[in-house]
Design a protein around this motif. Sequence first.
Motif, PDB file in Angstrom:
ATOM      1  N   SER A   1       0.822  -1.216   0.000  1.00 51.67           N
ATOM      2  CA  SER A   1       0.000   0.000   0.000  1.00 51.67           C
ATOM      3  C   SER A   1       0.850   1.259   0.000  1.00 51.67           C
ATOM      4  CB  SER A   1      -0.928  -0.005   1.222  1.00 51.67           C
ATOM      5  OG  SER A   1      -1.811  -1.083   1.171  1.00 51.67           O
ATOM      6  N   GLU A   2       1.955   1.231   0.749  1.00 50.46           N
ATOM      7  CA  GLU A   2       2.800   2.427   0.821  1.00 50.46           C
ATOM      8  C   GLU A   2       3.573   2.688  -0.466  1.00 50.46           C
ATOM      9  OE1 GLU A   2       4.817  -0.886   3.304  1.00 50.46           O
ATOM     10  OE2 GLU A   2       2.798  -0.132   2.869  1.00 50.46           O
ATOM     11  N   ASP A   3       3.566   1.719  -1.395  1.00 48.31           N
ATOM     12  CA  ASP A   3       4.253   1.883  -2.678  1.00 48.31           C
ATOM     13  C   ASP A   3       3.290   1.937  -3.859  1.00 48.31           C
ATOM     14  OD1 ASP A   3       6.765   1.808  -1.443  1.00 48.31           O
ATOM     15  OD2 ASP A   3       6.806  -0.386  -1.481  1.00 48.31           O
TER      16      ASP A   3
ATOM     17  N   SER B   1       3.293  14.028  -1.951  1.00 44.07           N
ATOM     18  CA  SER B   1       4.597  14.541  -2.383  1.00 44.07           C
ATOM     19  C   SER B   1       5.571  13.396  -2.671  1.00 44.07           C
ATOM     20  CB  SER B   1       5.165  15.465  -1.311  1.00 44.07           C
ATOM     21  OG  SER B   1       6.445  15.933  -1.672  1.00 44.07           O
ATOM     22  N   LYS B   2       5.543  12.350  -1.832  1.00 40.27           N
ATOM     23  CA  LYS B   2       6.442  11.215  -2.039  1.00 40.27           C
ATOM     24  C   LYS B   2       6.145  10.508  -3.353  1.00 40.27           C
ATOM     25  CE  LYS B   2       5.714   7.254  -0.099  1.00 40.27           C
ATOM     26  NZ  LYS B   2       5.554   6.137   0.872  1.00 40.27           N
ATOM     27  N   PHE B   3       4.872  10.331  -3.667  1.00 44.52           N
ATOM     28  CA  PHE B   3       4.496   9.640  -4.896  1.00 44.52           C
ATOM     29  C   PHE B   3       4.834  10.474  -6.131  1.00 44.52           C
ATOM     30  CE2 PHE B   3       1.027   6.687  -2.982  1.00 44.52           C
ATOM     31  CZ  PHE B   3       2.042   5.942  -2.400  1.00 44.52           C
ATOM     32  N   LEU B   4       4.696  11.797  -6.042  1.00 46.69           N
ATOM     33  CA  LEU B   4       5.043  12.648  -7.182  1.00 46.69           C
ATOM     34  C   LEU B   4       6.526  12.537  -7.524  1.00 46.69           C
ATOM     35  CD1 LEU B   4       2.996  15.950  -6.747  1.00 46.69           C
ATOM     36  CD2 LEU B   4       2.402  13.858  -7.950  1.00 46.69           C
ATOM     37  N   ASP B   5       7.361  12.420  -6.501  1.00 41.43           N
ATOM     38  CA  ASP B   5       8.795  12.224  -6.744  1.00 41.43           C
ATOM     39  C   ASP B   5       9.050  10.917  -7.488  1.00 41.43           C
ATOM     40  OD1 ASP B   5       9.371  14.605  -5.488  1.00 41.43           O
ATOM     41  OD2 ASP B   5       9.769  13.684  -3.540  1.00 41.43           O
ATOM     42  N   LYS B   6       8.322   9.864  -7.109  1.00 42.12           N
ATOM     43  CA  LYS B   6       8.495   8.576  -7.767  1.00 42.12           C
ATOM     44  C   LYS B   6       7.971   8.587  -9.198  1.00 42.12           C
ATOM     45  CE  LYS B   6       8.506   5.657  -3.636  1.00 42.12           C
ATOM     46  NZ  LYS B   6       7.900   4.476  -2.963  1.00 42.12           N
TER      47      LYS B   6
END
Length: 355
Positions: free
Chosen positions: A322-324, A340-345
Amino acid sequence: MDLPPGCMVSEKQCQKVCKLKKSLYGLKQSPRAWFERFTKSMRAFGYRQSNSDHTLFLKKQHGKITALIVYVDDMVVTGNDPEERKALQNYLSREFEMKDLGPLKYFLGIEVSRSSEGIFLSQRKYALDLLQETGMSGCQPVNTPIKEGLKLCVEPNQVSTDKGRYQRLVGRLMYLAHTRPDLAYALSVVSQYMHNPGEQHMNVVMRILRYLKNAPGKGILFAKNVNHQSIEVYTDADWAGALDDRRSTSGYFTFVGGNLVTWKSKKQNVVARSSVEAEFRAACDIAHNLVQHDRTKHVEMDRFFIKEKLDDKIVELPKIRSEDQLTDILTKAISSQVFSKFLDKLGMCDIYAPT
């Protein structure tokens, strides 16, 4: 119509009009006629028209590829064969009146920047112009386009809003979806209320504009990658997230060579009691039914197609934690930290932001 320059007529003929026999612009048939001629010319030069996008033309020879995409009368040519690109340019110059504008910098509102890291696409100018036109240039920015946990619906006694303004704003924002997957879910939600918007829906549109103010130059970086043949797809769906009809929202991201190329957020057409149940019932009912109906035949074909690819080790279906799971930003409103973390990925960044 006016007489052509240099055309001399007598006084008796000055009251007459010209009969138009052929027009290149202004008639609805003109674009189709021009594109048919352009297509024939490209095929005659050895190019193949793509089946998935008829405005895309491809030519493969000696292990190299050249691609041309056309929109009305604007064209973009790319590929790893400089000689073929030059030959194509010379050929088109003979066939049509055209001008070479050099390396691609701006196309259909999309700005293109290059660096040693790769190619960056954004719509910064369009976003800034939209903020200026809507009077939101000085607004307070926010970190997400839609508030975490927000659920929209049409309330029985909802406060109405300016329907025309709502439709215009959503329409303008939809154009940003070409380079902004971070807006996909929010735009998917607000576009569902185009014919019956309320004050709560307009508030979400205003929040999207406030999010644009936070990073108007955010876009996608296509990094240089030698492993350009690897394909990864993230897909997921929420469960009965829509309060109006309890339908689910599904989304997907597709990466080629580690770079994001396609994405989509869309509410499903049917109601599922659960995402697992919907898939399980479809597979079992078809497997135990020897009579294939038209409504389910395409599902059966897709199931066997995927099974063949799995058996041949062409496709793998790993479980994503879920966190990925990147597609969470396409199916629900999440916290600013996760967002924000997902946008970086996803490879999204803002090269114009101060460092």
